[in-house]
Design a protein around this motif. Structure first.
Motif, PDB file in Angstrom:
ATOM      1  N   ARG A 184       0.839  -1.204   0.000  1.00 31.09           N
ATOM      2  CA  ARG A 184       0.000   0.000   0.000  1.00 31.09           C
ATOM      3  C   ARG A 184       0.869   1.247   0.000  1.00 31.09           C
ATOM      4  N   GLN A 185       1.993   1.182   0.713  1.00 32.01           N
ATOM      5  CA  GLN A 185       2.895   2.330   0.765  1.00 32.01           C
ATOM      6  C   GLN A 185       3.478   2.629  -0.614  1.00 32.01           C
ATOM      7  N   GLU A 186       3.815   1.589  -1.369  1.00 33.37           N
ATOM      8  CA  GLU A 186       4.355   1.808  -2.712  1.00 33.37           C
ATOM      9  C   GLU A 186       3.298   2.394  -3.640  1.00 33.37           C
ATOM     10  N   LEU A 187       2.068   1.872  -3.571  1.00 31.32           N
ATOM     11  CA  LEU A 187       1.001   2.433  -4.395  1.00 31.32           C
ATOM     12  C   LEU A 187       0.726   3.877  -3.979  1.00 31.32           C
ATOM     13  N   SER A 188       0.765   4.142  -2.695  1.00 32.63           N
ATOM     14  CA  SER A 188       0.571   5.515  -2.206  1.00 32.63           C
ATOM     15  C   SER A 188       1.669   6.440  -2.735  1.00 32.63           C
ATOM     16  N   LYS A 189       2.881   5.942  -2.760  1.00 36.35           N
ATOM     17  CA  LYS A 189       4.000   6.742  -3.281  1.00 36.35           C
ATOM     18  C   LYS A 189       3.789   7.043  -4.766  1.00 36.35           C
ATOM     19  N   LEU A 190       3.311   6.053  -5.521  1.00 41.50           N
ATOM     20  CA  LEU A 190       3.016   6.265  -6.943  1.00 41.50           C
ATOM     21  C   LEU A 190       1.936   7.329  -7.101  1.00 41.50           C
ATOM     22  N   LEU A 191       0.872   7.239  -6.325  1.00 41.01           N
ATOM     23  CA  LEU A 191      -0.201   8.226  -6.401  1.00 41.01           C
ATOM     24  C   LEU A 191       0.295   9.617  -6.011  1.00 41.01           C
ATOM     25  N   THR A 192       1.207   9.676  -5.056  1.00 44.62           N
ATOM     26  CA  THR A 192       1.791  10.949  -4.652  1.00 44.62           C
ATOM     27  C   THR A 192       2.629  11.553  -5.774  1.00 44.62           C
ATOM     28  N   HIS A 193       3.267  10.714  -6.577  1.00 45.54           N
ATOM     29  CA  HIS A 193       4.005  11.227  -7.745  1.00 45.54           C
ATOM     30  C   HIS A 193       3.044  11.957  -8.694  1.00 45.54           C
ATOM     31  N   TYR A 194       1.812  11.461  -8.802  1.00 47.86           N
ATOM     32  CA  TYR A 194       0.810  12.156  -9.611  1.00 47.86           C
ATOM     33  C   TYR A 194       0.512  13.527  -9.002  1.00 47.86           C
ATOM     34  N   LEU A 195       0.270  13.562  -7.703  1.00 45.84           N
ATOM     35  CA  LEU A 195      -0.045  14.835  -7.048  1.00 45.84           C
ATOM     36  C   LEU A 195       1.114  15.825  -7.149  1.00 45.84           C
ATOM     37  N   ASN A 196       2.340  15.317  -7.207  1.00 41.77           N
ATOM     38  CA  ASN A 196       3.527  16.172  -7.325  1.00 41.77           C
ATOM     39  C   ASN A 196       3.870  16.521  -8.767  1.00 41.77           C
ATOM     40  N   GLY A 197       3.063  16.086  -9.722  1.00 38.11           N
ATOM     41  CA  GLY A 197       3.265  16.445 -11.121  1.00 38.11           C
ATOM     42  C   GLY A 197       4.300  15.621 -11.870  1.00 38.11           C
ATOM     43  N   LYS A 198       4.765  14.533 -11.288  1.00 36.56           N
ATOM     44  CA  LYS A 198       5.742  13.685 -11.979  1.00 36.56           C
ATOM     45  C   LYS A 198       5.063  12.732 -12.956  1.00 36.56           C
ATOM     46  N   LEU A 199       3.773  12.584 -12.805  1.00 35.93           N
ATOM     47  CA  LEU A 199       2.914  11.809 -13.706  1.00 35.93           C
ATOM     48  C   LEU A 199       1.675  12.641 -13.971  1.00 35.93           C
ATOM     49  N   HIS A 200       1.051  12.393 -15.105  1.00 35.19           N
ATOM     50  CA  HIS A 200      -0.248  12.988 -15.372  1.00 35.19           C
ATOM     51  C   HIS A 200      -1.272  11.864 -15.504  1.00 35.19           C
ATOM     52  N   GLU A 201      -2.485  12.210 -15.848  1.00 36.29           N
ATOM     53  CA  GLU A 201      -3.597  11.261 -15.830  1.00 36.29           C
ATOM     54  C   GLU A 201      -3.375  10.055 -16.736  1.00 36.29           C
TER      55      GLU A 201
END
Length: 149
Positions: free
Chosen positions: A54-71
């Motif tokens: 869950r922590q790894e998935l949360s980190k991935l989702l946080t990359h989205y919030l930080n703009g390192k990924l888009h939709e």
């Protein structure tokens, strides 16, 4: 993308140069296939199994919030993970299902990703995502890795 590439991205928030080019090509093909409404989408990869916390998935989702990924990038990665994920964590499965295809689940946006993070951290018992059907599906989606026409 390989599982090792994905794990590296989750940990570091970026790919190395070669992986960056490879991911850009993959995401471009994925977006074009989705926009062409093809019934079958080719997802690269092999039969490797992916174990994800869950922590790894949360980190991935946080990359989205930080703009390192888009939709588009996050949708593709969630689809890739869903294809390779082999564990029975219901919360991870629910988040992946809802973000891997907005036709079946929900659109990726800041509010929904924040709700998913609360759900994964057990701050919410239910995954309460917002359904925004007022606009065309994926209308505001972008990619950090390829140009969308």
């Amino acid at each position: 993308m390989t599982i090792d590439n994905l794990k590296f991205f989750i940990e570091n928030g970026k790919f190395n140069i070669d992986e960056n080019k490879e991911f850009a090509a993959e995401i471009s093909i994925y977006i074009n296939s989705k926009q062409a409404k093809k019934s079958s989408i080719n997802m690269p990869g092999n039969f490797d199994e992916l174990f994800l916390s869950r922590q790894e998935l949360s980190k991935l989702l946080t990359h989205y919030l930080n703009g390192k990924l888009h939709e588009w990038d996050l949708e593709y990665i969630c689809s890739f993970i869903e294809l390779h994920y082999c564990d029975d964590d219901e919360k991870i499965n629910e988040v992946l299902f809802n973000f891997s295809d907005p036709y079946l689940g929900y659109e990726i946006n800041k509010e929904n990703v924040e709700m998913a993070l609360l759900f994964l951290s057990d701050k919410n018992c239910e995954l309460k995502l917002m359904d925004i059907k007022k606009q065309k599906l994926r209308e505001s989606y972008k990619s950090a890795y390829c140009k969308i026409e």
